[in-house]
Enzyme design. Structure first.
Site, mmCIF file in Angstrom:
data_model
loop_
_atom_site.group_PDB
_atom_site.id
_atom_site.type_symbol
_atom_site.label_atom_id
_atom_site.label_comp_id
_atom_site.label_asym_id
_atom_site.label_seq_id
_atom_site.Cartn_x
_atom_site.Cartn_y
_atom_site.Cartn_z
ATOM 1 N N HIS A 46 13.734 5.401 -1.834
ATOM 2 C CA HIS A 46 14.000 4.493 -2.985
ATOM 3 C C HIS A 46 15.759 4.830 -3.392
ATOM 4 C CE1 HIS A 46 10.138 2.996 -3.741
ATOM 5 N NE2 HIS A 46 9.624 4.252 -3.628
ATOM 6 N N SER A 84 5.457 6.957 -8.325
ATOM 7 C CA SER A 84 5.503 7.236 -6.721
ATOM 8 C C SER A 84 5.087 8.591 -6.554
ATOM 9 C CB SER A 84 6.932 7.106 -6.352
ATOM 10 O OG SER A 84 7.612 6.024 -6.379
#
Lengths: 452, 452, 452, 452
Positions: free
Chosen positions: A385, A308
């Site tokens: 997340h 990410s």
């Protein structure tokens, strides 16, 4: 099509509708040289659609309003949205009456209050949705509204109504997961190219490289009403270990592995496509369903991680280095990070190594300790997340040396790990206590003198 | 599947969920010998699903609740529905606060009232709907509720919430029209057999006779979430003229005509299938879309009529003949109708002709003049078609001489005509002024001395 | 998969098959580092497949042979094809016996001759075709064979057997027409890009420009056994008149018209894709079916023409200008054509006009009068369309000024017209009398002194 | 459609084709009151289709011939088939020339013989197959031919050509396996009902009972050209053990088990549907592919057996009991079997047990030792399964007490077992040495004194 109105309708309406019919024809034929409808006419049409007459004219009238909105000039659309805010809210008389009933302790009054106070535009939106293409028109209205909202807070209730209805209509139960691969129709694939928001897809070869090799997957949610529109999609790489950098994953010349050789699934990009659905969240559901799909197909894949970006890191680090935050970086770290001011540092291996080593503790602090004014974790991707129940697994300096990666995070990338057995516990720790669940290495990277 | 809960959950919940897991397995395997969950446990589960924890556990927990409800005993289901009425309404504190804000004229307060007064069960239903099969579970809950409602008015608000959400989810824009024919999967066809509510389908040969000949059609609406469940369907005969009786249409031995030889489309049966969707209306949309589909395919078909039952006629006529209504039948009519008391009158041609001739003026009165206490047309089928904008076209005595036809209407059937250019005007006349639009012959059949 | 052989099989076969199994696995996994099978082993395997044992092992053995061939080295494949020619022809003993029976006038002997003289490789090919992917293997064999054929005439009978079987299997009745558009899967579209043989498709934007606008169509034939492989495809432009040049049709910036505004359908490119099917003709069927499809969808389209290249023209003109053909160009024409020797003539408007005017009579002669040694029309594209029953409609100098167009035909393009009512008459004139059916303007363009 | 012929065609043809056009229209409209074409006209049309003119008229002409055949009277169809035998065989001149070339040792002559001796009707059939529906017409021709063949041996070569072409077109590689279940279209299911040849399907409930329960399966082969026509299908029961009787499997009231509880798959019925494809064998492929499919889906299923009828047993036993075969039954056996002459013996438990015990050794002899004049196993079902490589596993007296079961085999049924690892060995033993592979219990059931 039905002729929607009888001959003796009021003059203004006749005019509107004659225009509409003509425009209808014109729109269908792809022309745009038609007289345009102004906001008050649109509102009038909306009133008709909400009336008993609207019931009978049904789909045809909804269709007319939708087309008229789509064809209207930008300023008239906005004016119409304002009218929706001002004239299509709850009926005050009805709401007052219902409130009185509650106040007087009338039986069932509380239960009736909700229906009595429903903004009239909710029913309007439901009726527009009856027409073919109605959902698309409503999504377009929302996009127009989002453009104007920052300047026009009076539109907020209209926005709330959109979110409420869309959340109900785009309920996860109505979505279907489809794999996107190289046998997917091109008109859908071009949307994947267009909407990829994390790592730009440069061309069709780049796209094929993310879809066709045996160790690449892509999945999207679709809604039955928008069969050619992926709502959200995630790109997955199947690998032997957890990757620390994005470039090797996207390399056109890399050697793929067989899907059954993989031990790890890497979610390296997740993108929403419909701006009109902002605030209706699909990402959490998508990741979890893809995990289930992959576990069923490839039982030997045991590790599910992301690779990410860290979009807020460089900006935050800048403020830290300027001592603007009230917290300070330890001197050696600050010293090491001056290397960031040398353009091209990432191309000098020694320098890059040194800077990378300094970025890690800074990043640990950024994730574990730094918070915004509302007490939230700074990074929006982290909030997503961690809110889903993932764990911050690893910090990867030099993970994304593209111009964009350098700009937003000095090249830093991170892995979040989705371990199904921990997801709920992690989510609760984060959601209720603001606790960031991180792996031991990430925790240990936090400089002792920087625990806030 | 996700393990939905953390280890330190309260003991009762652990128990519930251990049970659930086992039941889950059992349900999947088709067994029913599992410990059943009681209403308070179901409600507790519902609370968890509405909590923040529910967000994370998401689909898995919704799935558990759905299965637990489906497996629960009848009385526990009902007890759970009562709990939904009593404990899952609007949050009184939140509603009161929002009402105060309105009373104090706070900006935006009226707009906020609706959300603040939403019954908590609406969000509960939306979350249950996220699970696979969630929609079916909710439809089942509604059926259970409808069974109990006449006895338990406190369930009404729960019923209202179901209707509200279903109307939104089963919005006409989300439905798709599909033709049902002899190449339709058998598992769908058997539902057509089961749900046909007007003229029973006796067996598969009878079904084939309504689907396969070139002059027969059947269309249904489907929802994407229930792909094997027709929600409503209409059976159509293509004919040369407007039929006056049902038996020839259903005759297994009749000679079909080519579709292109037809001038008339006859809607001779329309049936809803999902009792759980009672109050969500599809029929109007279905008929109008089928008219459009047929016009596109068979432009030479110009007349669209129904051949409809008159379910309230015999009962009403009985009261008239007993002079219970305060209105009276003209003496000759009354005299002629005494023939109805002779069993088997319909098999005696002379008698049948005489009675038929007497039924026509009585029927004209029934439709055009008789009204119930609320001032409504008596016949429910008439209310449906007239409300859709159809016109009462013709009265057909001796139209349905089946036992059922004789019982409900002494064999009377009627045709309603859908003339697209008049639909809206008819609808408005009926809806706003209660005016029944009828053809000249029907009007002329009304006995002069009986205009109410 | 079945283990295809019993334990006590001969040693050589055990070895072959052990290898095969390993290779099988390897092939499935995408690896190529496997021991390769030599031609005699392949032939041995073919013998087994033709034996009674082959019947039982069936599909598994056919599959093994197919994979082994696909994995074999190029020289071993060729050696195997030679063995097919030498060892897998008709059985001489059986053929001789059947011939004797004919000679002795035995009843039914003539009918039996055909079966008795069937080359054994025909049955071999049929058995290979039983395996999944068998058709593709056979097409690959044919490609390999076509590569070698010019040097190895002994392969001709094998080639004939391929053509015979493929013509039967790819019978027009087994093909289905599908439209190729922008919603076609990308893996099929990339084949359209790859196989376009007339006007190169440069990239996906170019492709979209040929598929997505409302006035563009593309159709292909598919075989059920090769669902992702278009066998032949034609690109169509819908226009108001017959176009004289290709560039405006392919222009990315042109304005499309609505399909219903078109009066003419232009077949501007037709390409075969499977070299392995050379000699099995689909083009005739494809054009005629597309004409039918377009007539049904767009009845106002009345003119069906091609815009075709003239691949043999420049070469022929060169020989004419060198007087090598025994025929001569009229002096003024010859003079005008010297302009062709000035590089870049096509960019000079005056020069281009003059040359264009001179190319027309030369082209008329090329089509109408010039013939090859076998008396055939020179141009292969002309032979295809005239053989299909089309008419030579118009000569378009300066129709294709791309490097390729200039090279092959000095920019000349032509239109062939498919007028359904004349197709059969035209075909017969051409096929039986070698007569080129051409429009009056084309005929009149032929210089009087050049009628051969 | 194309007008297939030019104006100056010969008069007879004009007439034929005018008729055809009219008939074409008529056929499409479903009428049959049209002038019918006689065999010589059909043959003339066939000649045209084979000519160069046929090439151009192509599909349209093939279509005309197909329709004309379908519409022709029965006797004219037969006359046409005779003309196919007499006039559309190999071209004698061409065959003779090719034979001479072989005799003179001309290079390549042997390879050319096959093509030169091809019966002209093969090309005719290929051309008919180009038309839509052509395959169906050819299958119908074959059915007509099979009806006539026993009386008209001159049709045998035509029959051979059909078999040859059909075997090529219906190559196993072109077939696809589809599961038939309760979601299969009704028009396909009714063919399953109609074509079930082993255990009659009495009605739709009986059908559902064979398709819908979790322990029932049905699979069929389809050809892409006949998408609604199952070519062959097999019905499968998933059970815990090998069943000895059919009635419990078909019982409408039985309790199903879960598919994952099954250890055995029982092929209890296999039926061909297309009489026109007689001689083209699919059963072997179907059984083996279904075994593969089931092994993939249900790995715990390890035993694949049939439950099969023994259609020749009762007839054979009759001859044995009459001592007509030259072999004799041992006296005690003969004695025990006299019970068969008592009607209703099967309903008397004691009698049935005794007779069952006597049938077993007789059956062992029937399978293991008795042979027909050509040395073949007597039972056709046994020849099929043993030829596929199955093993005779068990003899089940009293396995089918239906009237049909009693009539053909005194109730005897048998199990054949498909053990994949033995299939090839078993097949070879049977095919090459006529050896019946049987289980030990079956072998031991053979009376010592009856080994032939």
């Amino acid at each position: 099509m039905f002729r929607p109105f009888r001959p003796d309708r009021p003059a203004f309406l006749a005019e509107i509708l004659d225009t509409l019919t003509e425009r209808g024809r014109a729109l269908l034929g792809g022309r745009t040289d038609v007289p345009l409808m102004a906001a008050p006419d649109l509102a009038q049409l909306a009133e008709v659609l909400l009336s008993r007459r609207g019931e009978a004219a049904g789909v045809a009238l909804a269709d007319s309003l939708g087309r008229a909105y789509a064809a209207a000039a930008r300023d008239q659309r906005l004016a119409f949205l304002i009218l929706l805010a001002e004239k299509f809210g709850p009926d005050p008389a009805r709401a007052t009456e219902a409130m009185n009933a509650v106040t007087h302790g009338q039986a069932g009054a509380l239960d009736a209050l909700h229906a009595a106070s429903e903004p009239r535009r909710q029913e309007l939106f439901r009726r527009i949705n009856q027409a073919p293409g109605g959902t698309q028109i409503l999504l377009q209205m929302r996009v127009d509204l989002l453009d104007a909202l920052p300047e026009m807070p009076l539109l907020r209730p209209v926005n709330d109504d959109f979110v409420h209805l869309f959340a109900s209509w785009f309920n996860r139960g109505f979505l279907s997961l489809r794999q996107i691969d190289w046998a997917t129709p091109a008109n859908i694939l071009e949307k994947i190219i267009r909407y990829e928001a994390v790592h730009e897809i440069r061309n069709w070869d780049d796209l094929r490289n993310r879809l066709q090799p045996p160790d690449r997957r892509c999945y999207a949610f679709f809604h039955p009403q928008l069969p050619d529109e992926p709502l959200i999609f995630v790109e997955v790489a199947l690998t032997t270990g957890t990757p620390a950098a994005i470039a090797p994953l996207l390399d056109l010349a890399r050697q793929p592995i067989g899907a059954h050789e993989a031990a790890t699934a890497v979610f390296y990009s997740i993108s929403n496509t419909q701006r009109g659905l902002a605030g209706v969240s699909f990402g959490n559901f998508l990741i979890k369903q893809v995990v289930e799909v992959l576990r069923a197909e490839l039982p030997q894949v045991q590790v599910f991680v992301t690779l990410s970006p860290v979009p807020g890191f460089a900006r935050w680090l800048e403020t830290m280095r300027r001592d603007e935050t009230g917290q300070s970086l330890p001197a050696p770290l600050r010293e090491a990070l001056t290397g960031l001011d040398v353009p091209g540092w990432e191309k000098d291996p020694d320098r890059a190594t040194a800077i990378g080593a300094a970025l890690v503790p800074a990043a640990a602090f950024y994730f574990l300790s730094a918070r915004d004014r509302r007490g939230r974790v700074l990074d929006p991707v982290a909030r997503f997340h961690l809110g889903n129940g993932a764990r911050l697994e690893r910090l990867n300096p030099l993970g994304d040396l593209s111009p964009n990666g350098l700009r937003q995070s000095h090249g830093l990338m991170v892995n979040y790990r989705y371990a199904l057995e921990d997801i709920e516990r992690n989510h609760e720790a984060f959601a209720e206590r603001g606790e960031v669940v991180a792996s031991d290495p990430v925790r240990r990277a936090l400089p002792a003198q920087m625990t806030s």
